[in-house]
Each structure stands twice: as structure tokens, then as C-alpha cells.
Design a protein around this motif. Sequence first.
Motif, PDB file in Angstrom:
ATOM      1  N   LEU A   1     -12.430   6.279  -4.744  1.00 30.56           N
ATOM      2  CA  LEU A   1     -11.248   5.489  -5.068  1.00 30.56           C
ATOM      3  C   LEU A   1     -11.089   4.321  -4.100  1.00 30.56           C
ATOM      4  O   LEU A   1     -11.132   4.508  -2.884  1.00 30.56           O
ATOM      5  CB  LEU A   1      -9.995   6.370  -5.004  1.00 30.56           C
ATOM      6  CG  LEU A   1      -9.949   7.573  -5.954  1.00 30.56           C
ATOM      7  CD1 LEU A   1      -8.689   8.391  -5.695  1.00 30.56           C
ATOM      8  CD2 LEU A   1     -10.003   7.103  -7.400  1.00 30.56           C
ATOM      9  N   PRO A   2     -10.873   3.100  -4.614  1.00 26.55           N
ATOM     10  CA  PRO A   2     -10.579   1.975  -3.722  1.00 26.55           C
ATOM     11  C   PRO A   2      -9.182   2.097  -3.136  1.00 26.55           C
ATOM     12  O   PRO A   2      -8.303   2.736  -3.729  1.00 26.55           O
ATOM     13  CB  PRO A   2     -10.681   0.759  -4.643  1.00 26.55           C
ATOM     14  CG  PRO A   2     -10.379   1.290  -6.006  1.00 26.55           C
ATOM     15  CD  PRO A   2     -10.909   2.697  -6.030  1.00 26.55           C
ATOM     16  N   TYR A   3      -8.983   1.486  -1.979  1.00 24.94           N
ATOM     17  CA  TYR A   3      -7.670   1.453  -1.347  1.00 24.94           C
ATOM     18  C   TYR A   3      -7.142   0.030  -1.457  1.00 24.94           C
ATOM     19  O   TYR A   3      -7.746  -0.911  -0.940  1.00 24.94           O
ATOM     20  CB  TYR A   3      -7.774   1.874   0.118  1.00 24.94           C
ATOM     21  CG  TYR A   3      -6.447   1.894   0.841  1.00 24.94           C
ATOM     22  CD1 TYR A   3      -5.515   2.894   0.584  1.00 24.94           C
ATOM     23  CD2 TYR A   3      -6.123   0.911   1.782  1.00 24.94           C
ATOM     24  CE1 TYR A   3      -4.293   2.919   1.253  1.00 24.94           C
ATOM     25  CE2 TYR A   3      -4.912   0.933   2.449  1.00 24.94           C
ATOM     26  CZ  TYR A   3      -4.001   1.935   2.176  1.00 24.94           C
ATOM     27  OH  TYR A   3      -2.784   1.951   2.825  1.00 24.94           O
ATOM     28  N   ARG A   4      -6.017  -0.135  -2.126  1.00 20.75           N
ATOM     29  CA  ARG A   4      -5.473  -1.459  -2.408  1.00 20.75           C
ATOM     30  C   ARG A   4      -4.672  -1.972  -1.221  1.00 20.75           C
ATOM     31  O   ARG A   4      -3.759  -1.296  -0.741  1.00 20.75           O
ATOM     32  CB  ARG A   4      -4.581  -1.394  -3.654  1.00 20.75           C
ATOM     33  CG  ARG A   4      -3.969  -2.711  -4.089  1.00 20.75           C
ATOM     34  CD  ARG A   4      -3.165  -2.502  -5.365  1.00 20.75           C
ATOM     35  NE  ARG A   4      -2.508  -3.709  -5.794  1.00 20.75           N
ATOM     36  CZ  ARG A   4      -1.310  -4.123  -5.380  1.00 20.75           C
ATOM     37  NH1 ARG A   4      -0.636  -3.378  -4.504  1.00 20.75           N
ATOM     38  NH2 ARG A   4      -0.779  -5.235  -5.812  1.00 20.75           N
ATOM     39  N   LEU A   5      -5.018  -3.163  -0.753  1.00 18.04           N
ATOM     40  CA  LEU A   5      -4.266  -3.810   0.315  1.00 18.04           C
ATOM     41  C   LEU A   5      -3.188  -4.728  -0.241  1.00 18.04           C
ATOM     42  O   LEU A   5      -2.114  -4.859   0.344  1.00 18.04           O
ATOM     43  CB  LEU A   5      -5.200  -4.627   1.212  1.00 18.04           C
ATOM     44  CG  LEU A   5      -6.280  -3.877   1.980  1.00 18.04           C
ATOM     45  CD1 LEU A   5      -7.061  -4.841   2.854  1.00 18.04           C
ATOM     46  CD2 LEU A   5      -5.682  -2.762   2.817  1.00 18.04           C
ATOM     47  N   ASP A   6      -3.508  -5.405  -1.352  1.00 17.16           N
ATOM     48  CA  ASP A   6      -2.615  -6.405  -1.907  1.00 17.16           C
ATOM     49  C   ASP A   6      -3.199  -6.818  -3.258  1.00 17.16           C
ATOM     50  O   ASP A   6      -4.304  -6.382  -3.627  1.00 17.16           O
ATOM     51  CB  ASP A   6      -2.533  -7.613  -0.957  1.00 17.16           C
ATOM     52  CG  ASP A   6      -1.352  -8.528  -1.236  1.00 17.16           C
ATOM     53  OD1 ASP A   6      -0.549  -8.202  -2.130  1.00 17.16           O
ATOM     54  OD2 ASP A   6      -1.232  -9.566  -0.566  1.00 17.16           O
ATOM     55  N   ASP A   7      -2.487  -7.685  -3.971  1.00 13.16           N
ATOM     56  CA  ASP A   7      -3.040  -8.207  -5.219  1.00 13.16           C
ATOM     57  C   ASP A   7      -4.369  -8.894  -4.930  1.00 13.16           C
ATOM     58  O   ASP A   7      -4.444  -9.812  -4.115  1.00 13.16           O
ATOM     59  CB  ASP A   7      -2.080  -9.218  -5.858  1.00 13.16           C
ATOM     60  CG  ASP A   7      -0.794  -8.560  -6.342  1.00 13.16           C
ATOM     61  OD1 ASP A   7      -0.777  -7.329  -6.496  1.00 13.16           O
ATOM     62  OD2 ASP A   7       0.191  -9.299  -6.552  1.00 13.16           O
ATOM     63  N   GLY A   8      -5.410  -8.427  -5.576  1.00 10.00           N
ATOM     64  CA  GLY A   8      -6.715  -9.046  -5.398  1.00 10.00           C
ATOM     65  C   GLY A   8      -7.520  -8.560  -4.222  1.00 10.00           C
ATOM     66  O   GLY A   8      -8.645  -9.027  -4.016  1.00 10.00           O
ATOM     67  N   LEU A   9      -6.999  -7.618  -3.427  1.00 10.20           N
ATOM     68  CA  LEU A   9      -7.713  -7.110  -2.253  1.00 10.20           C
ATOM     69  C   LEU A   9      -7.841  -5.598  -2.324  1.00 10.20           C
ATOM     70  O   LEU A   9      -6.828  -4.892  -2.417  1.00 10.20           O
ATOM     71  CB  LEU A   9      -6.974  -7.464  -0.957  1.00 10.20           C
ATOM     72  CG  LEU A   9      -6.970  -8.887  -0.440  1.00 10.20           C
ATOM     73  CD1 LEU A   9      -6.265  -8.921   0.908  1.00 10.20           C
ATOM     74  CD2 LEU A   9      -8.367  -9.439  -0.319  1.00 10.20           C
ATOM     75  N   GLU A  10      -9.075  -5.097  -2.241  1.00 11.46           N
ATOM     76  CA  GLU A  10      -9.308  -3.654  -2.242  1.00 11.46           C
ATOM     77  C   GLU A  10     -10.369  -3.303  -1.212  1.00 11.46           C
ATOM     78  O   GLU A  10     -11.330  -4.054  -1.011  1.00 11.46           O
ATOM     79  CB  GLU A  10      -9.787  -3.172  -3.620  1.00 11.46           C
ATOM     80  CG  GLU A  10      -8.754  -3.281  -4.718  1.00 11.46           C
ATOM     81  CD  GLU A  10      -9.280  -2.788  -6.048  1.00 11.46           C
ATOM     82  OE1 GLU A  10     -10.515  -2.582  -6.169  1.00 11.46           O
ATOM     83  OE2 GLU A  10      -8.477  -2.619  -6.977  1.00 11.46           O
ATOM     84  N   VAL A  11     -10.185  -2.147  -0.567  1.00 16.93           N
ATOM     85  CA  VAL A  11     -11.206  -1.584   0.311  1.00 16.93           C
ATOM     86  C   VAL A  11     -11.983  -0.554  -0.496  1.00 16.93           C
ATOM     87  O   VAL A  11     -11.406   0.401  -1.020  1.00 16.93           O
ATOM     88  CB  VAL A  11     -10.577  -0.936   1.557  1.00 16.93           C
ATOM     89  CG1 VAL A  11     -11.669  -0.369   2.462  1.00 16.93           C
ATOM     90  CG2 VAL A  11      -9.714  -1.940   2.311  1.00 16.93           C
ATOM     91  N   LEU A  12     -13.294  -0.760  -0.597  1.00 16.37           N
ATOM     92  CA  LEU A  12     -14.155   0.093  -1.410  1.00 16.37           C
ATOM     93  C   LEU A  12     -15.003   0.997  -0.530  1.00 16.37           C
ATOM     94  O   LEU A  12     -15.561   0.532   0.478  1.00 16.37           O
ATOM     95  CB  LEU A  12     -15.112  -0.761  -2.256  1.00 16.37           C
ATOM     96  CG  LEU A  12     -14.540  -1.885  -3.103  1.00 16.37           C
ATOM     97  CD1 LEU A  12     -15.694  -2.639  -3.770  1.00 16.37           C
ATOM     98  CD2 LEU A  12     -13.584  -1.340  -4.144  1.00 16.37           C
ATOM     99  N   PRO A  13     -15.157   2.260  -0.885  1.00 16.55           N
ATOM    100  CA  PRO A  13     -16.138   3.088  -0.178  1.00 16.55           C
ATOM    101  C   PRO A  13     -17.550   2.669  -0.581  1.00 16.55           C
ATOM    102  O   PRO A  13     -17.879   2.611  -1.766  1.00 16.55           O
ATOM    103  CB  PRO A  13     -15.818   4.509  -0.664  1.00 16.55           C
ATOM    104  CG  PRO A  13     -15.182   4.318  -2.011  1.00 16.55           C
ATOM    105  CD  PRO A  13     -14.457   3.004  -1.955  1.00 16.55           C
ATOM    106  N   THR A  14     -18.379   2.338   0.403  1.00 18.35           N
ATOM    107  CA  THR A  14     -19.758   1.914   0.135  1.00 18.35           C
ATOM    108  C   THR A  14     -20.700   2.588   1.138  1.00 18.35           C
ATOM    109  O   THR A  14     -21.320   1.931   1.975  1.00 18.35           O
ATOM    110  CB  THR A  14     -19.898   0.382   0.212  1.00 18.35           C
ATOM    111  OG1 THR A  14     -19.338  -0.095   1.455  1.00 18.35           O
ATOM    112  CG2 THR A  14     -19.173  -0.293  -0.944  1.00 18.35           C
ATOM    113  N   PRO A  15     -20.804   3.905   1.082  1.00 19.44           N
ATOM    114  CA  PRO A  15     -21.564   4.644   2.093  1.00 19.44           C
ATOM    115  C   PRO A  15     -23.067   4.428   1.981  1.00 19.44           C
ATOM    116  O   PRO A  15     -23.590   4.028   0.946  1.00 19.44           O
ATOM    117  CB  PRO A  15     -21.196   6.097   1.776  1.00 19.44           C
ATOM    118  CG  PRO A  15     -20.902   6.092   0.303  1.00 19.44           C
ATOM    119  CD  PRO A  15     -20.227   4.783   0.046  1.00 19.44           C
TER     120      PRO A  15
END
Length: 217
Positions: free
Chosen positions: A127-141
Motif C-alpha cells: 500500500l502506498p502512503y499518501r503525503l498530499d494530493d499527487g504525492l505518495e510513498v511507495l514500497p519498492t524493496p
Amino acid sequence: MSSGPKVRTQPLGASAILGNPYSVFVLKEGYAYTDSDGNTRADGSITLLKGRHAVLVDTGTPWDKDYLLQGLQAHGLEPEGVSFVVCTHGHSDHVGNLNLFPEATVIVSRDICRRGVYVQHDFDAGLPYRLDDGLEVLPTPGHCAGDVSVLVRGTEEGTVVVAGDLFEREGDDEGGAGWRLLSENPELQAEQRQRVLALADIIVPGHGPPFRVIKEA
């Protein structure tokens, strides 16, 4: 491993990508090379996302402190004005200046923390973690088990992914082992690289200049 999208890449040739709601500014371009004495010399890219909030992705080494502060000041920012600091993974060339940002929510790999209070988020489920509109932190192991990348939508160049060491640099897959030598899990990293290539129009790698991703039919 999935074969993924058919793509080619080319250098972006710029350190600034304007957009709405966020623009992307590479404050320091990462590098990695072997010097004449056989020593590895490396430093990670430092990237500012500027919009409703100021978001810093990776902080370089401790020796980058003055360079980082000057880069922020050039954008009218002091450390206290940075809302989020995302470190794509925990290596020293990416987390060396975390202490400069006491007012920020800090994300290091998959730990999300503000002033000692940890936020729970299921990165392990993809699941991505949303910071703001248009910004997401993605898991990319893959490079490390807890690696993350930051996805920025809505720039003039399309979707930008600030990828840390998921990509060392453009062309890091050429000529043999490349990025695999530094990977904890090359098979998993290869899958995540293909995923990001499918998402991104521009990639900011961990140790080289930004590059375009051009999808081919």
C-alpha cells in the motif's frame, strides 16, 4: 521475473521539473565511482518537492550539511519549513542530515515518525502512503528490504518517481551485474524496477542525474 514494459531511457538534461501541485528540484545529483586508489566514492541524490508542503527526499551524507542548507535557502526555505523528510533507505549517504529537520514528519524506509510518535502503515501489503494530493510513498524493496520511493504526479513532464537506489543511475543494467552487486534481493528489486518503469515518465535515481522513461509500442 516479469519482462515488464518495453521502454528506452534518455537523460533529462535538467535538475528542475515544474508542475502542479508539486515541482521537483534535484538539489544534489548523486554519484558513485571508483577513484584512482581503488576506493568507492559515493553520495546520494538530494531532491526537494515543492508545493503546498516542502518535502525532502534523502538528505545526503553528514558532509553535505552546508550544501543542503544552501540548497534549501535558494528556494526560500529553512529546515523548520520542511514538512516531510523521506529517506528511501537507511544507508549513510541518504540519512546523514535527518537531525536538521525537527519539525518534519520523518519517513525512513518504512518507519513513519513525528516527534517520537510512530504512525502505522502496511507497506508490506504494497500500500502506498499518501503525503498530499499527487504525492505518495511507495514500497519498492530489493536494494534493501524496506526501500521506498516517492511518486509525484502532475508535473509538466508527467509522473516523476524519486527512486533512491532502486535505480543507481540511467543504464545501470548495462554491461553485466550493475545494480545487482549492491542488492539484498536482486529478483525482488528487478520486479520493482519494472513496476516503476511502467509508472514513471521521469526517474530520479540514487546515484546519477534524472532520466526520461519512454514507453515503446
